[in-house]
Write a protein that holds these residues in place. Structure first.
Motif, PDB file in Angstrom:
ATOM      1  N   THR A  60       1.043  -1.243  -0.018  1.00 22.66           N
ATOM      2  CA  THR A  60       0.013   0.016   0.003  1.00 22.66           C
ATOM      3  C   THR A  60       0.826   1.256   0.142  1.00 22.66           C
ATOM      4  OG1 THR A  60      -1.834  -1.237   1.149  1.00 22.66           O
ATOM      5  CG2 THR A  60      -1.677   1.286   1.196  1.00 22.66           C
TER       6      THR A  60
ATOM      7  N   VAL B  27       1.180   3.978  -2.880  1.00 23.46           N
ATOM      8  CA  VAL B  27       0.703   5.617  -2.741  1.00 23.46           C
ATOM      9  C   VAL B  27       2.062   6.577  -3.146  1.00 23.46           C
ATOM     10  CG1 VAL B  27       0.452   7.149  -0.737  1.00 23.46           C
ATOM     11  CG2 VAL B  27      -0.760   5.079  -0.638  1.00 23.46           C
TER      12      VAL B  27
ATOM     13  N   ALA C 166       1.688   6.697  -6.919  1.00 27.98           N
ATOM     14  CA  ALA C 166       0.442   7.634  -7.272  1.00 27.98           C
ATOM     15  C   ALA C 166       1.000   9.123  -6.860  1.00 27.98           C
ATOM     16  CB  ALA C 166      -0.525   7.614  -6.146  1.00 27.98           C
TER      17      ALA C 166
ATOM     18  N   THR D 209      -4.883   6.770 -12.349  1.00 24.80           N
ATOM     19  CA  THR D 209      -4.130   7.718 -12.054  1.00 24.80           C
ATOM     20  C   THR D 209      -3.823   8.843 -13.421  1.00 24.80           C
ATOM     21  OG1 THR D 209      -3.102   6.401 -10.514  1.00 24.80           O
ATOM     22  CG2 THR D 209      -2.069   8.490 -10.739  1.00 24.80           C
TER      23      THR D 209
ATOM     24  N   PHE E 287      -9.557  11.763  -6.227  1.00 25.69           N
ATOM     25  CA  PHE E 287      -8.828  11.428  -5.316  1.00 25.69           C
ATOM     26  C   PHE E 287      -9.314  10.310  -4.213  1.00 25.69           C
ATOM     27  CE2 PHE E 287      -6.706  15.596  -5.823  1.00 25.69           C
ATOM     28  CZ  PHE E 287      -5.642  15.309  -6.652  1.00 25.69           C
ATOM     29  N   ILE E 288     -10.500  10.437  -3.843  1.00 27.20           N
ATOM     30  CA  ILE E 288     -11.370   9.598  -3.032  1.00 27.20           C
ATOM     31  C   ILE E 288     -11.576   8.317  -3.855  1.00 27.20           C
ATOM     32  CG2 ILE E 288     -13.558   9.150  -1.801  1.00 27.20           C
ATOM     33  CD1 ILE E 288     -13.719  12.239  -1.369  1.00 27.20           C
ATOM     34  N   HIS E 289     -11.825   8.458  -4.882  1.00 25.79           N
ATOM     35  CA  HIS E 289     -11.812   6.966  -6.086  1.00 25.79           C
ATOM     36  C   HIS E 289     -10.857   6.283  -6.164  1.00 25.79           C
ATOM     37  CE1 HIS E 289     -12.743   4.868  -9.563  1.00 25.79           C
ATOM     38  NE2 HIS E 289     -13.945   4.553  -9.166  1.00 25.79           N
ATOM     39  N   LEU E 290      -9.566   7.202  -6.333  1.00 20.67           N
ATOM     40  CA  LEU E 290      -8.455   6.551  -6.325  1.00 20.67           C
ATOM     41  C   LEU E 290      -8.034   5.642  -5.213  1.00 20.67           C
ATOM     42  CD1 LEU E 290      -5.749   5.877  -8.026  1.00 20.67           C
ATOM     43  CD2 LEU E 290      -4.791   8.106  -7.191  1.00 20.67           C
ATOM     44  N   ALA E 291      -8.284   6.552  -3.951  1.00 21.95           N
ATOM     45  CA  ALA E 291      -7.876   5.882  -2.760  1.00 21.95           C
ATOM     46  C   ALA E 291      -8.839   4.413  -2.390  1.00 21.95           C
ATOM     47  CB  ALA E 291      -8.300   6.833  -1.504  1.00 21.95           C
ATOM     48  N   LEU E 292      -9.978   4.543  -2.865  1.00 21.97           N
ATOM     49  CA  LEU E 292     -10.701   3.453  -2.823  1.00 21.97           C
ATOM     50  C   LEU E 292     -10.373   2.220  -3.681  1.00 21.97           C
ATOM     51  CD1 LEU E 292     -13.395   2.130  -2.012  1.00 21.97           C
ATOM     52  CD2 LEU E 292     -14.628   3.116  -3.892  1.00 21.97           C
TER      53      LEU E 292
ATOM     54  N   ILE F  63      -7.338   1.742  -4.569  1.00 23.82           N
ATOM     55  CA  ILE F  63      -5.895   1.295  -3.751  1.00 23.82           C
ATOM     56  C   ILE F  63      -6.306   0.395  -2.603  1.00 23.82           C
ATOM     57  CG2 ILE F  63      -3.840   2.006  -2.550  1.00 23.82           C
ATOM     58  CD1 ILE F  63      -3.865   4.320  -4.203  1.00 23.82           C
ATOM     59  N   ALA F  64      -7.412   0.996  -1.801  1.00 19.61           N
ATOM     60  CA  ALA F  64      -7.686   0.132  -0.573  1.00 19.61           C
ATOM     61  C   ALA F  64      -8.346  -1.172  -0.864  1.00 19.61           C
ATOM     62  CB  ALA F  64      -8.403   0.739   0.308  1.00 19.61           C
TER      63      ALA F  64
END
Length: 434
Positions: A320, A324, A327, A371, A412-417, A419-420
């Motif tokens: 992770t 990050v 990214a 990204t 950014f929220i969608h990209l974090a989702l 990744i998570a």
């Protein structure tokens, strides 16, 4: 000099070439050739160019690219390019921000034809922006929604970016298309939620328009039904194994020709124009792919990717954390490089690191393209923003970039989702066995 130092200098040289406007394929090829000449010998490097060029052009699976491009151009000629927004506007236009919501739906539908972010934003904006301005939409809000929605063209299959990544990374294009479905759908939903929230906070941003009666809605829906069926048949058949990628693209071309014949307007001149546009675009992309493979070969011989992979493993960085960091690097480079250049520059470096950490190359392809999409609206480059500005010169660039900010937050929220929760991309290919 050590091979690693030559590799680093090569990457710096490529960034300089791209920053001064050198074509992507030319820059990649020149740096790859010069780097290989230093690492091996000039004679061997020249031979390598010939081998790579011949092997690339003669690869059977590379035929998928011009065929999907031809399918897109035939659909354009058939008049299907603007119908998606018109249908969505009939169903959503009477709601707050309804035309902006319709533009997101139109971008998603048209993206499934074009496979290109820039083509999507240019086509949908030419239809949607005048409608939103007549309805009294705030200029920043309207242009921000269109610029963000245009990025769906790079992720929704048949995505040109995913096809190029699949060829460069030697991954299944069918799996990449299947993996992009849920991220593309959730991305569109995130944009729609952003529009709803902004209009809930300030209804003046996107006033309601007159509700369209059903006698107008149903014909608008019928106008896109044939194109939707063609897309579902081609992409669905590819994902569940009815066709290989090249066969799916061939079926798409034949289907688009039949669709054009039934819609009317088929002429020799228009067909010749579609073929010429396809050949020009395909030729440019072939040069880029050859250059990218040469650059990837240079990076591999230099040992940079191996060194970075060992460094990541030695410092015990979690997958992770490594993603990050990647990214952040991609977003930083995305502010000065266009998306295709960014993908071709970083894939030979980052993909081996991701694989060494046990990450799926299919997931990495979706992550990379996702990204890369943010770079299409991320200042200062933001190519989608400049496309819209060229169509509406009276709207200042600053206003458009300001309108992008809420959608960037959603990105950014969608990209974090993504990744998570890697299953967002990997679940559907696993279910379909693509």
């Amino acid at each position: 000099m050590s091979p690693e130092l030559i590799g680093v200098l090569g990457i710096v040289a490529l960034l300089v070439l791209l920053s001064i406007g050198t074509p992507i394929g030319v820059g990649l090829g020149l740096v790859g050739l010069a780097g290989l000449a230093l690492l091996i010998t000039p004679e061997a490097a020249v031979v390598k160019i010939g081998v790579v060029s011949f092997e690339t052009i003669s690869r059977y699976e590379l035929g998928v690219l011009p065929l999907f491009l031809l399918m897109a151009h035939l659909c354009f000629a058939a008049g299907a390019s603007r119908d998606f927004f018109a249908a969505a506007a009939r169903f959503l236009g009477h709601r707050r921000g309804g035309l902006a919501l319709a533009s997101i739906g139109g971008c998603a539908g048209f993206g499934a034809i074009s496979g290109s972010s820039l083509a999507t934003v240019a086509t949908i904006s030419s239809v949607a922006l005048p409608e939103m301005r007549r309805a009294g939409y705030a200029p920043g809000f309207a242009t921000g929604a269109l610029a963000a929605g245009g990025t769906l063209g790079s992720l929704v299959p048949p995505s040109g970016a995913l096809i190029v990544f699949g060829i460069i990374a030697e991954q299944s294009i069918g799996k990449l298309f299947a993996a992009s479905i849920l991220p593309g759908a959730t991305q569109a939903l995130f944009y729609m939620a952003t529009i709803w929230f902004l209009c809930w906070r300030n209804p003046a941003l996107g006033p309601r328009t007159e509700r369209a009666p059903w006698r107008e809605r149903l014909p608008a829906l019928r106008r896109i039904a044939d194109v939707l069926l063609l897309i579902l048949f081609v992409i669905g058949g590819l994902m569940i194994g009815w066709f290989t990628p090249t066969e799916a693209a061939s079926v798409g071309v034949v289907g688009a020709l039949i669709l054009w014949a039934f819609r009317g307007g088929f002429t020799r001149a228009a067909f010749a124009g579609a073929l010429a546009s396809t050949l020009r675009t395909a030729g440019m992309i072939y040069v880029v792919i050859i250059g990218a493979i040469l650059f990837a070969t240079f990076v591999s011989v230099s040992g940079i990717a191996d060194q970075l992979s060992r460094l990541v493993l030695e410092v015990h960085a979690s997958p992770t954390l490594a993603i990050v960091v990647m990214a952040l690097v991609l977003l930083l480079l995305g502010s000065v490089l266009d998306g295709l250049a960014l993908m071709l520059l970083t894939t030979p470096i980052f993909l081996p690191i991701a694989e060494s950490l046990g990450l799926s190359p299919i997931w990495f392809g979706i992550f990379l393209v996702r990204t890369m999409e943010i770079g299409f609206v991320h200042p200062p480059l933001g190519l989608n923003v400049y496309v819209i500005h060229a169509m509406a010169k009276d709207i200042p660039l600053g206003t458009i970039f300001k309108g992008i900010i809420p959608f960037l937050i959603a990105d950014f929220i969608h990209l974090a989702l993504l990744i998570a929760v890697p299953a967002l991309a990997l679940w559907l290919p696993g279910v379909l066995g693509a």
